[in-house]
Write a protein that holds these residues in place. Structure first.
Motif, mmCIF file in Angstrom:
data_model
loop_
_atom_site.group_PDB
_atom_site.id
_atom_site.type_symbol
_atom_site.label_atom_id
_atom_site.label_comp_id
_atom_site.label_asym_id
_atom_site.label_seq_id
_atom_site.Cartn_x
_atom_site.Cartn_y
_atom_site.Cartn_z
ATOM 1 N N VAL A 29 0.839 -1.203 0.000
ATOM 2 C CA VAL A 29 0.000 0.000 0.000
ATOM 3 C C VAL A 29 0.874 1.253 0.000
ATOM 4 C CG1 VAL A 29 -1.726 1.304 1.323
ATOM 5 C CG2 VAL A 29 -1.919 -1.185 1.140
ATOM 6 N N GLY B 291 -7.022 0.621 2.646
ATOM 7 C CA GLY B 291 -5.686 0.375 3.178
ATOM 8 C C GLY B 291 -5.267 1.378 4.234
ATOM 9 N N THR C 185 -4.684 -2.656 -1.997
ATOM 10 C CA THR C 185 -5.358 -3.425 -0.943
ATOM 11 C C THR C 185 -6.181 -4.554 -1.542
ATOM 12 O OG1 THR C 185 -5.434 -1.485 0.509
ATOM 13 C CG2 THR C 185 -6.985 -3.272 0.979
#
Length: 398
Positions: free
Chosen positions: A58, A251, A293
């Motif tokens: 991320v 995320g 994510t």
């Protein structure tokens, strides 16, 4: 001025007594405060940090997007790679009737869009929600909240809202040809992680089809793998007309979305134009984080692993003061005998460097919604702290 003083003096609060931990940094399953304490996180930002804190993939996606561009134009006007790839990948994981996604800034904003879309698609105005439902705090979302104590001081709210009791099939007759939509949480969150039973969601969908109403499912908490499927409704052999998501998809960054068929979503383009607009929805940095994510959750074993980890939690959380563990996957609520005990558990566990939290309406419950990436050793470590605290509470009360 110290940050603590500024926090209370200049930052608006939501309760009289916030936990007020001063955060220094966070990594994986842990949050570190400014005194150097390391806290095991069993809450994940209230189900928002699906991959834990600062997941490397991320962070990499965010940094790559930062080097390209930030906000460039209001939503829906320019083609921006991360938003297109995110919505395309979502469509691949959903049914043919859920193919077009509108990206928003939060879950509650996505609820607003979903309610508007249902009214636009049906030409009707009545919305039916569930008692003890929570869908957010903007005015439309607040109107479909099924908890009067939190609503009364903000009335008047949106009219033509009716309420049924979740899992009560006798209430389905409330859904009629006047109904634009029924909005439900797939798993009731604030109410205490109440699961649908006896094919309830199927029966609601059938009733909606009979009368021409739309079914909106709020997956803001269960969504993105938390229950052992990408979305909670996928356990129940139904497909909503409008799907709402948020929290865990970003995320750790703020995002929401609602998804429907292409035909339905295209209604927001004309008559009138700009039927739903947002400046920052689909922000490229946040979309990049959400895409990373979604890829990590769907390309690894994280989704099936939530069910294995659920079994571990259930095997460990056995104690006279634990009356029940509700929920599915890593969306769990530990029910205690009283609100006072639940609060003691949350506060004493924080003293022992374990983060737990409350639920909105079920005051006897303790929230357990850790990152999907949490390890089995970390689960054992946290559960040992919970049991230690429960033992002390039990000793004090006997």
């Amino acid at each position: 001025m110290a940050h603590r003083e500024g926090f209370f003096k200049y930052q608006a609060q939501t309760t009289p007594h916030p936990l007020a931990m001063e955060v220094a940094n966070a990594e994986g399953s842990y949050i570190y405060d400014t005194t150097g304490k390391k806290y095991l996180d069993f809450v994940a930002g209230v189900s928002a940090c699906s991959l834990g804190h600062r997941h490397p993939k991320v962070i990499r996606a965010i940094k790559e997007q930062l080097d390209q561009y930030l906000h460039v134009m209001v939503y829906g006007e320019y083609i921006q790679k991360s938003a297109v790839e995110l919505t395309t990948l979502l469509a691949k994981h959903l049914s043919p009737s859920l193919q077009k996604t509108y990206l928003t800034n939060s879950g509650t904003e996505a609820i607003e869009g979903a309610l508007k879309l249902a009214r636009r698609a049906t030409g009707r105005s009545q919305i039916i929600a569930a008692k003890l439902a929570y869908h957010g705090n903007t005015m439309g979302a607040l109107s479909v909240m099924g908890y009067e104590e939190r609503k009364q001081v903000f009335r008047p709210l949106i009219p033509e809202i009716e309420f049924l009791e979740f899992n009560n099939e006798d209430d389905l007759d409330i859904i009629t040809s006047k109904t634009a939509a029924v909005i439900l949480e797939t798993i009731q969150g604030g109410a205490g992680f109440i699961m649908p039973t006896n094919d309830y969601l199927k029966k609601v969908k059938q009733r909606c089809q009979q009368v021409g109403a739309k079914l909106i499912l709020d997956e803001i908490q269960p969504g993105f793998g938390r229950t052992g499927e990408l979305f909670g409704f996928q356990h129940y052999d139904i497909v909503p007309d409008i799907l709402v998501m948020g929290k865990g998809m970003g995320g750790g960054l703020p995002i929401g979305a609602f998804t429907a068929s292409e035909a339905m979503m295209d209604l927001l383009m004309a008559n009138p134009k700009l039927g739903h607009i947002t400046t920052f929805g689909g922000n490229p940095v946040i979309a990049a984080a959400a895409l990373a994510t979604l890829k990590e959750i769907t390309e690894t074993n994280l989704i099936p692993a939530t069910l294995t980890k659920e079994k571990l939690f259930r095997s460990l959380l056995i104690h006279p003061l634990i009356k029940e563990v509700r929920g599915k996957g890593l969306m769990l609520a530990m029910l205690t005998p009283s609100a006072e005990i639940a609060t003691e558990v949350v506060l004493q566990c924080q003293e022992k460097e374990l983060i737990l939290f409350w639920l909105l309406f079920e005051n006897k419950a303790v929230r357990i919604t850790p990152p999907l990436t949490i390890s089995e050793d970390e689960i054992k470590e946290g559960c040992a702290i919970i049991l230690e605290v429960l033992n002390k509470i039990q000793e004090k009360t006997t």
